[in-house]
Structures are given as C-alpha cells and as structure tokens.
Design a protein around this motif. Sequence first.
Motif, short mmCIF file in Angstrom:
data_model
loop_
_atom_site.label_atom_id
_atom_site.label_comp_id
_atom_site.label_asym_id
_atom_site.label_seq_id
_atom_site.Cartn_x
_atom_site.Cartn_y
_atom_site.Cartn_z
N ARG A 15 4.51 18.55 -5.07
CA ARG A 15 5.67 17.85 -4.53
C ARG A 15 5.81 16.44 -5.10
O ARG A 15 6.83 15.79 -4.89
CB ARG A 15 5.57 17.78 -3.00
N ASP A 16 4.80 15.96 -5.81
CA ASP A 16 4.91 14.62 -6.41
C ASP A 16 5.46 14.68 -7.83
O ASP A 16 5.83 13.66 -8.40
CB ASP A 16 3.53 13.94 -6.44
N ALA A 17 5.53 15.88 -8.41
CA ALA A 17 6.02 16.02 -9.78
C ALA A 17 7.54 15.98 -9.79
O ALA A 17 8.20 16.46 -8.87
CB ALA A 17 5.51 17.32 -10.38
N THR A 18 8.09 15.43 -10.84
CA THR A 18 9.54 15.37 -11.00
C THR A 18 10.01 16.58 -11.79
O THR A 18 9.57 16.80 -12.92
CB THR A 18 9.97 14.08 -11.71
N ALA A 19 10.90 17.36 -11.20
CA ALA A 19 11.45 18.54 -11.89
C ALA A 19 12.66 18.16 -12.74
O ALA A 19 12.80 18.62 -13.87
CB ALA A 19 11.83 19.61 -10.87
N VAL A 20 13.54 17.35 -12.18
CA VAL A 20 14.76 16.94 -12.87
C VAL A 20 14.97 15.44 -12.65
O VAL A 20 14.90 14.96 -11.51
CB VAL A 20 16.00 17.71 -12.35
N THR A 43 12.40 16.35 -7.08
CA THR A 43 10.99 16.65 -7.21
C THR A 43 10.76 18.16 -7.13
O THR A 43 11.62 18.91 -6.66
CB THR A 43 10.17 15.95 -6.11
N SER A 44 9.61 18.60 -7.62
CA SER A 44 9.29 20.02 -7.62
C SER A 44 9.28 20.57 -6.20
O SER A 44 8.72 19.96 -5.28
CB SER A 44 7.92 20.26 -8.27
N VAL A 78 14.22 17.39 -17.87
CA VAL A 78 13.99 18.59 -17.07
C VAL A 78 12.58 19.09 -17.37
O VAL A 78 12.25 19.38 -18.53
CB VAL A 78 15.03 19.68 -17.39
N LEU A 79 11.74 19.15 -16.32
CA LEU A 79 10.37 19.64 -16.47
C LEU A 79 9.65 18.91 -17.60
O LEU A 79 9.01 19.52 -18.46
CB LEU A 79 10.37 21.16 -16.70
N GLU A 80 9.82 17.59 -17.61
CA GLU A 80 9.17 16.68 -18.55
C GLU A 80 9.68 16.82 -19.99
O GLU A 80 9.09 16.28 -20.92
CB GLU A 80 7.64 16.84 -18.51
N GLY A 204 9.43 27.85 -1.96
CA GLY A 204 9.15 26.60 -2.65
C GLY A 204 9.83 26.45 -3.99
O GLY A 204 9.48 25.56 -4.76
N MET A 205 10.82 27.31 -4.28
CA MET A 205 11.55 27.21 -5.54
C MET A 205 12.35 25.91 -5.58
O MET A 205 13.03 25.56 -4.62
CB MET A 205 12.50 28.40 -5.69
N THR A 206 12.27 25.18 -6.68
CA THR A 206 13.12 24.01 -6.88
C THR A 206 14.55 24.50 -7.09
O THR A 206 14.80 25.34 -7.95
CB THR A 206 12.68 23.21 -8.11
N MET A 207 15.49 24.00 -6.29
CA MET A 207 16.85 24.51 -6.31
C MET A 207 17.86 23.38 -6.29
O MET A 207 17.70 22.42 -5.54
CB MET A 207 17.11 25.42 -5.10
N LEU A 208 18.90 23.52 -7.11
CA LEU A 208 20.09 22.69 -7.00
C LEU A 208 21.26 23.65 -6.81
O LEU A 208 21.50 24.52 -7.65
CB LEU A 208 20.32 21.83 -8.23
#
Length: 265
Positions: A15-20, A43-44, A78-80, A204-208
């Motif tokens: 949850r600390d990682a940045t997804a977008v 965040t993820s 996106v995803l680094e 827990g899927m990252t969703m927009l």
Amino acid sequence: MSTASQLTSTEPVDRDATAVSINNLNKWYGNFHALKNISLKVTSGERIVICGPSGSGKSTLIRCINQLERHQQGSLTVLEETLDEDRKRLQRIRRNVGMCFQHFNLFPHLSVLKNCTLPQTANLGLSQAEAIEYALTLLDRVQMREHANKYPGQLSGGQQQRIAIARALCMRPQVMLFDEPTSALDPEMIAEVLEVMVDLANDGMTMLCVTHEMGFARRVADRVVFMDRGEIVEEAPPQQFFDTPQSPRTKQFLTQILDHGVTTA
C-alpha cells in the motif's frame, strides 16, 4: 481467497507503493484544452472512482494512462515506468494495465474462450493448454464458464461485459482501468457487472473507474475524484465526498445525480 483471486493477486499489495503518478498533465485536441494541469497519485491497491459531467475529461484521463490518448505536457508514471516515446516501455505498461470500455470490444468471430486465450498466447507466450486453463478459471470467477463456447453475439450486454473483464484479467494486470463499463447496459444488467468489479476491488486490485454509479463509489472507492471542464475540482474519501462536498460545483453535480436519479454520462 478463490483460486482465481490467487492467480490475479500473486503478491501481497504494498500500500506504500505508487501505482500511477500523474503530474501537471495537459492534453489538447486542436485548440480544445481537454485536460488542464491534472495531478493525481494512486497507490497500489487503491480504488479510485472518477466522476463528472459529460465532456469533463474523465475518459481522456484514464485513456492517457495506457496511451490510448497521448498527452502533450506533464509527466505520467505507471508501475515505475515513465511514459515517453519508448515503444518497449509502453508495451510493458500495457501488459500490466488492463482496460474495460463502454462497449465490450470482443472479437465477434471468436468464441468466448478464444477471446480470453488469444491475448495470453499472443502477448504472454503461454501455451494453448495454459491459456485455456487460466481462461476457464477466470470465466468461473465472472460466472461465465458455461458460456465458454458461445460467441459474443449470443450473449446479453451484461454477459459480454463480464467476458470483457475476464479477458482483461487474462493478462495478469496490476492495474485495471474501467471507462464507464455499465453505461451501455440495460439497468437490470448493471448489477451483475458491478458485482464482478466489487469482487476485484475486495481482492486488492488497483482500480481507476470512470462511472456515474454512485452506489458503487460509496461501496468500493477509497477516493472519489470529481472532474469538470478538464480539471480535478475535488477529491475525497466517499463519506466526505458525498456528505460534505466542499466545491459548489461538486454540490451541484451531486444534487443532479442523486436527486434526479441520473446515472449516465
């Protein structure tokens, strides 16, 4: 957790990682300024619902995330991976970002099962047997396995959208984008698609998700983002967004949506 859930969530969500990460993003269509200095961090594992009136830039924004629309200014990571002119980098991003559209974009001449196996064999290099096994697992998840040998034209709109979600998941995405996935459906079909999306969110899927389904936003979103005229006007957790909106424009929008039952773009 179900087998399908394990297959689509092979690692714990950090949850600390940045997804977008979107910074000062600008997009023009000719002289029309469609996105104006958009900044947004996801965040993820975070679930973001994006809402707003028609023409506010919602769909353009999420389509920029996998470069179905190209921005002219600002940065998007996106995803680094930073989006730029590097085609290999873009391909890596697209392999990890799934997308479902308003219209299902299934191949009408292919069976449901073939629609789900083709992306795996063509893009992931899996064998046909591996692709079929995984596709059937995901079709189970969206309650469509019994229709595996049918063609899209033989299915209802809600069924086709569930197949479209399964097909996107076949690529093992880390982020899912939804562009008004229920807007083309009859009212009685909306619930079945939203339930699949709720299930994904609970895993827990990252969703927009661009949507006007405010019940879904209340139930699933970590944050609701309201856009108007190409800008982010307000963003807040659902309870704050719905109960104590800060912007007069947000209040006007919610009044129109909630008091008059407007659910379409």
